[in-house]
Design a protein around this motif. Structure first.
Motif, PDB file in Angstrom:
ATOM      1  N   LEU A 262       0.819  -1.212   0.000  1.00  0.00           N
ATOM      2  CA  LEU A 262       0.000   0.000   0.000  1.00  0.00           C
ATOM      3  C   LEU A 262       0.849   1.255   0.000  1.00  0.00           C
ATOM      4  CD1 LEU A 262      -2.806  -1.125   2.496  1.00  0.00           C
ATOM      5  CD2 LEU A 262      -2.926  -1.031  -0.006  1.00  0.00           C
ATOM      6  N   GLN A 263       1.974   1.225   0.704  1.00  0.00           N
ATOM      7  CA  GLN A 263       2.844   2.399   0.719  1.00  0.00           C
ATOM      8  C   GLN A 263       3.558   2.585  -0.620  1.00  0.00           C
ATOM      9  OE1 GLN A 263       5.338   3.272   4.078  1.00  0.00           O
ATOM     10  NE2 GLN A 263       4.108   2.015   5.469  1.00  0.00           N
ATOM     11  N   HIS A 264       3.870   1.492  -1.293  1.00  0.00           N
ATOM     12  CA  HIS A 264       4.589   1.591  -2.557  1.00  0.00           C
ATOM     13  C   HIS A 264       3.694   2.105  -3.683  1.00  0.00           C
ATOM     14  CE1 HIS A 264       7.762   0.572  -5.466  1.00  0.00           C
ATOM     15  NE2 HIS A 264       6.788   0.166  -6.253  1.00  0.00           N
ATOM     16  N   PHE A 265       2.474   1.539  -3.786  1.00  0.00           N
ATOM     17  CA  PHE A 265       1.615   1.886  -4.920  1.00  0.00           C
ATOM     18  C   PHE A 265       0.648   3.026  -4.619  1.00  0.00           C
ATOM     19  CE2 PHE A 265       2.951  -2.448  -5.972  1.00  0.00           C
ATOM     20  CZ  PHE A 265       3.452  -2.222  -7.238  1.00  0.00           C
ATOM     21  N   ARG A 266       0.407   3.296  -3.346  1.00  0.00           N
ATOM     22  CA  ARG A 266      -0.433   4.414  -2.919  1.00  0.00           C
ATOM     23  C   ARG A 266      -1.760   4.500  -3.685  1.00  0.00           C
ATOM     24  NH1 ARG A 266       2.932   9.636  -3.442  1.00  0.00           N
ATOM     25  NH2 ARG A 266       3.732   8.592  -5.316  1.00  0.00           N
ATOM     26  N   PRO A 267      -2.549   3.429  -3.674  1.00  0.00           N
ATOM     27  CA  PRO A 267      -3.819   3.501  -4.405  1.00  0.00           C
ATOM     28  C   PRO A 267      -4.752   4.543  -3.810  1.00  0.00           C
ATOM     29  CG  PRO A 267      -3.681   1.487  -3.087  1.00  0.00           C
ATOM     30  CD  PRO A 267      -2.334   2.124  -3.029  1.00  0.00           C
ATOM     31  N   THR A 268      -5.459   5.237  -4.686  1.00  0.00           N
ATOM     32  CA  THR A 268      -6.472   6.193  -4.243  1.00  0.00           C
ATOM     33  C   THR A 268      -7.821   5.519  -4.057  1.00  0.00           C
ATOM     34  OG1 THR A 268      -6.938   6.794  -6.544  1.00  0.00           O
ATOM     35  CG2 THR A 268      -5.303   8.112  -5.376  1.00  0.00           C
ATOM     36  N   VAL A 269      -7.994   4.351  -4.677  1.00  0.00           N
ATOM     37  CA  VAL A 269      -9.207   3.552  -4.508  1.00  0.00           C
ATOM     38  C   VAL A 269      -8.843   2.112  -4.844  1.00  0.00           C
ATOM     39  CG1 VAL A 269      -9.967   3.972  -6.893  1.00  0.00           C
ATOM     40  CG2 VAL A 269     -11.668   3.336  -5.147  1.00  0.00           C
ATOM     41  N   ALA A 270      -9.508   1.168  -4.170  1.00  0.00           N
ATOM     42  CA  ALA A 270      -9.273  -0.259  -4.396  1.00  0.00           C
ATOM     43  C   ALA A 270     -10.559  -0.894  -4.904  1.00  0.00           C
ATOM     44  CB  ALA A 270      -8.818  -0.947  -3.112  1.00  0.00           C
ATOM     45  N   LEU A 271     -10.463  -1.610  -6.002  1.00  0.00           N
ATOM     46  CA  LEU A 271     -11.589  -2.335  -6.599  1.00  0.00           C
ATOM     47  C   LEU A 271     -11.261  -3.816  -6.536  1.00  0.00           C
ATOM     48  CD1 LEU A 271     -12.003  -0.087  -9.786  1.00  0.00           C
ATOM     49  CD2 LEU A 271     -13.095   0.208  -7.546  1.00  0.00           C
ATOM     50  N   ILE A 272     -11.978  -4.546  -5.711  1.00  0.00           N
ATOM     51  CA  ILE A 272     -11.712  -5.971  -5.481  1.00  0.00           C
ATOM     52  C   ILE A 272     -12.785  -6.781  -6.200  1.00  0.00           C
ATOM     53  CG2 ILE A 272     -11.283  -7.749  -3.758  1.00  0.00           C
ATOM     54  CD1 ILE A 272      -9.403  -5.342  -3.529  1.00  0.00           C
ATOM     55  N   MET A 273     -12.366  -7.674  -7.075  1.00  0.00           N
ATOM     56  CA  MET A 273     -13.319  -8.448  -7.866  1.00  0.00           C
ATOM     57  C   MET A 273     -13.839  -9.676  -7.121  1.00  0.00           C
ATOM     58  SD  MET A 273     -14.035  -7.180 -10.867  1.00  0.00           S
ATOM     59  CE  MET A 273     -14.656  -8.635 -11.715  1.00  0.00           C
TER      60      MET A 273
ATOM     61  N   PRO B  47     -17.528   8.618  -7.505  1.00  0.00           N
ATOM     62  CA  PRO B  47     -17.080   9.628  -6.530  1.00  0.00           C
ATOM     63  C   PRO B  47     -15.653   9.437  -6.026  1.00  0.00           C
ATOM     64  CG  PRO B  47     -19.307   8.892  -6.024  1.00  0.00           C
ATOM     65  CD  PRO B  47     -18.784   7.977  -7.084  1.00  0.00           C
ATOM     66  N   ASP B  48     -15.133   8.220  -6.076  1.00  0.00           N
ATOM     67  CA  ASP B  48     -13.781   7.966  -5.568  1.00  0.00           C
ATOM     68  C   ASP B  48     -12.739   7.786  -6.666  1.00  0.00           C
ATOM     69  OD1 ASP B  48     -14.009   7.972  -2.669  1.00  0.00           O
ATOM     70  OD2 ASP B  48     -15.369   6.267  -2.952  1.00  0.00           O
ATOM     71  N   LEU B  49     -13.135   7.973  -7.933  1.00  0.00           N
ATOM     72  CA  LEU B  49     -12.189   7.873  -9.034  1.00  0.00           C
ATOM     73  C   LEU B  49     -11.576   9.224  -9.340  1.00  0.00           C
ATOM     74  CD1 LEU B  49     -14.168   5.547 -11.469  1.00  0.00           C
ATOM     75  CD2 LEU B  49     -12.152   4.923 -10.134  1.00  0.00           C
ATOM     76  N   PRO B  50     -10.392   9.238  -9.966  1.00  0.00           N
ATOM     77  CA  PRO B  50      -9.825  10.505 -10.420  1.00  0.00           C
ATOM     78  C   PRO B  50     -10.769  11.192 -11.398  1.00  0.00           C
ATOM     79  CG  PRO B  50      -8.205   8.747 -10.573  1.00  0.00           C
ATOM     80  CD  PRO B  50      -9.516   8.091 -10.262  1.00  0.00           C
ATOM     81  N   GLU B  51     -10.670  12.502 -11.482  1.00  0.00           N
ATOM     82  CA  GLU B  51     -11.505  13.258 -12.419  1.00  0.00           C
ATOM     83  C   GLU B  51     -11.205  12.812 -13.845  1.00  0.00           C
ATOM     84  OE1 GLU B  51     -13.905  15.565 -11.999  1.00  0.00           O
ATOM     85  OE2 GLU B  51     -13.816  15.138  -9.833  1.00  0.00           O
ATOM     86  N   PRO B  52     -12.259  12.634 -14.691  1.00  0.00           N
ATOM     87  CA  PRO B  52     -12.011  12.256 -16.089  1.00  0.00           C
ATOM     88  C   PRO B  52     -11.169  13.308 -16.798  1.00  0.00           C
ATOM     89  CG  PRO B  52     -14.333  12.041 -15.512  1.00  0.00           C
ATOM     90  CD  PRO B  52     -13.682  12.775 -14.374  1.00  0.00           C
ATOM     91  N   ASP B  53     -10.435  12.866 -17.827  1.00  0.00           N
ATOM     92  CA  ASP B  53      -9.663  13.787 -18.634  1.00  0.00           C
ATOM     93  C   ASP B  53     -10.605  14.779 -19.301  1.00  0.00           C
ATOM     94  OD1 ASP B  53      -7.297  12.542 -18.046  1.00  0.00           O
ATOM     95  OD2 ASP B  53      -7.412  11.177 -19.741  1.00  0.00           O
ATOM     96  N   PRO B  54     -10.210  16.047 -19.405  1.00  0.00           N
ATOM     97  CA  PRO B  54     -11.053  17.013 -20.100  1.00  0.00           C
ATOM     98  C   PRO B  54     -11.191  16.668 -21.569  1.00  0.00           C
ATOM     99  CG  PRO B  54      -8.891  17.948 -19.631  1.00  0.00           C
ATOM    100  CD  PRO B  54      -8.966  16.633 -18.895  1.00  0.00           C
ATOM    101  N   VAL B  55     -12.377  16.945 -22.115  1.00  0.00           N
ATOM    102  CA  VAL B  55     -12.623  16.666 -23.531  1.00  0.00           C
ATOM    103  C   VAL B  55     -11.834  17.667 -24.370  1.00  0.00           C
ATOM    104  CG1 VAL B  55     -14.353  16.546 -25.340  1.00  0.00           C
ATOM    105  CG2 VAL B  55     -14.907  15.772 -23.023  1.00  0.00           C
ATOM    106  N   GLU B  56     -11.051  17.134 -25.324  1.00  0.00           N
ATOM    107  CA  GLU B  56     -10.248  18.006 -26.167  1.00  0.00           C
ATOM    108  C   GLU B  56     -11.113  18.626 -27.258  1.00  0.00           C
ATOM    109  OE1 GLU B  56      -6.938  15.934 -27.738  1.00  0.00           O
ATOM    110  OE2 GLU B  56      -6.093  15.427 -25.772  1.00  0.00           O
ATOM    111  N   GLU B  57     -10.858  19.928 -27.516  1.00  0.00           N
ATOM    112  CA  GLU B  57     -11.599  20.620 -28.565  1.00  0.00           C
ATOM    113  C   GLU B  57     -11.098  20.154 -29.934  1.00  0.00           C
ATOM    114  OE1 GLU B  57     -14.125  22.518 -28.050  1.00  0.00           O
ATOM    115  OE2 GLU B  57     -14.008  22.533 -25.883  1.00  0.00           O
TER     116      GLU B  57
END
Length: 441
Positions: free
Chosen positions: A131-142, A431-441
């Motif tokens: 956890l310290q090495h990868f520093r996840p901002t959210v964990a998705l467990i299948m 809500p816990d994911l990074p903000e989506p990339d902005p849409v390019e013009e």
């Protein structure tokens, strides 16, 4: 406003200490496990540092972390990962598996677009280093990967955890009963259990999850993605045969089912002498054994890795590659899905249905109770109660194109109706994911 993390519960420190002590005492057996598996699959001799949470690379930037134990779970997660990769190309992804075949599947699907490491053993030190090495901002467990120290560690590091496509069979629930005081506390640290069905949700509650943590979102396996170039591969397969031949596929077979496959092919060939068996064993270490068994039975055998396509006179064609199973399902008239003639619990029945192939299975389906029930009720599945029953089903369907067409139509309709879990899961975790990339013009 971020959702608060649950506090430590009374008694947590003691049950965690006892569990961790037991793991440390048993840790020498992990080396025995790796060595014994390594004699069958050489990859188990490699990358031991990852399994103990030791990393030689730099720490790197924070990531979204998804854990999928092996090939089936990686395949189930693929639509979700693909959607999120399209949504935010700048996000760093780390995907963990436990098995080498899962690792190979991650690489074949995404290459360098994601990082892959093996999940470390559930030892406190290994978990903390991971956890310290990868520093996840959210964990998705299948699905059903419940490692208490990892769940507690995520809570302690303030990492929100979602158990997605969550399932819990009655058999697994019974197996977990001795660990309920520990697992219940660990489950209550997660943000949400996104259950495949109401029954799965109830079982997670029996194990200790709070009702408010459960959301029933459906099964991501219904959002299956049909491989690109499917028609091209099927056409090349048919051209290689040189003439119209009946074809059946035995897929995801396990040790102990090989003799059954040989017996089924002998029986069916007595009626259709030009019948071709396409054989895809579940694990790579079984590829040479399956090939040797087919040769010993007196058949002419081609292989995907050596020959590319079946020859006109081949009686068995071995799919000894990974990541191509769905494409070869589409080349067959009827599919038998293995892991079902033994109490293994079956494998994904939706893959052949999604590419338009009639599906036959054995009776052991406890890992796919809801899917098998729905397919059966829709008329899209034949279940043989033993080897003879599977043979009867295969023989009936090979002899009846109309019955196959009806099953195919029912299967395709059911897969289409079942879609939607992907959209609901994306909305849940947004809500816990990074903000989506902005849409390019």
């Amino acid at each position: 406003m971020s959702t608060p993390f649950p506090p430590k519960e009374p008694g947590e420190r003691l049950v965690r200490w006892l569990y961790s002590l037991a793991l440390y005492l048993l840790s020498p057996f992990t080396l025995y496990h790796l060595v014994s598996r390594g004699f069958r699959v050489r990859e188990y001799f490699r990358r031991w540092d990852e399994r103990y949470g030791a990393y030689s690379t730099e720490q790197g930037r924070p990531c979204v972390w998804l854990h999928a134990v092996s090939v089936g779970e990686v395949n189930a997660a693929a639509p979700l990962v693909n959607a999120l990769l399209r949504q935010n190309k700048g996000t760093r992804w780390v995907i963990t598996t436990i098995t080498p075949t899962g690792s190979q599947r991650v690489r074949s699907l995404w290459g360098g677009r994601v990082d892959h490491v093996y999940l470390p053993y559930d030892l406190p030190g290994s978990v903390d280093r991971f956890l310290q090495h990868f520093r996840p901002t959210v964990a998705l467990i299948m699905e059903t990967e419940l490692w208490p120290n990892m769940l507690f560690g995520c809570r302690d590091h303030r990492i929100p955890v979602y158990i997605i496509n969550a399932r819990l069979s009655a058999r697994s629930l019974r197996g977990y009963r001795l660990l309920r005081p520990l697992l219940g506390r660990a489950l209550r640290t997660v943000r949400c259990v996104a259950a495949q069905s109401v029954t799965d949700g109830r079982r997670f509650q029996v194990l200790g999850a709070e009702p408010a943590q459960i959301q029933v979102l459906g099964n991501l396996k219904y959002d299956i993605e049909v491989p690109d170039g499917l028609e091209v591969l099927r056409s090349a397969f048919e051209d290689a045969l040189g003439r119209k031949r009946p074809v059946w596929i035995a897929a995801s077979t396990h040790e102990g089912e090989e003799e059954a496959v040989l017996a089924l092919h002998r029986r069916l060939q007595a009626r259709w002498p030009d019948l071709l068996l396409v054989w895809a064993p579940r694990h790579p270490e079984r590829f040479p054994r399956a090939q040797a068994a087919a040769v010993a039975a007196g058949w002419k055998v081609g292989t995907r890795s050596r020959d590319g396509w079946p020859g006109a006179d081949d009686q068995v064609f071995l799919v000894d590659t990974l990541g191509e199973l769905m494409a070869f399902y589409a080349c067959a008239d009827v599919a038998f899905v293995g892991g079902s003639l033994q109490p293994i619990g079956g494998h994904n029945l939706l893959e052949p249905a999604a590419v338009g192939t009639a599906v036959v299975t054995g009776p052991h389906l406890h890992n796919f109770v809801d899917i098998s029930r729905r397919l059966d009720e829709a008329g899209a599945l034949r279940v043989g109660q033993d080897l003879d029953g599977v043979g009867d089903a295969l023989e009936t369907l090979l002899a009846d194109p109309q019955a196959r067409e009806e099953m195919v139509a029912a299967g395709l309709a059911l897969v289409d109706q079942g879609r939607g879990a992907l959209r609901r899961t994306l909305e849940l975790i947004a809500p816990d994911l990074p903000e989506p990339d902005p849409v390019e013009e």
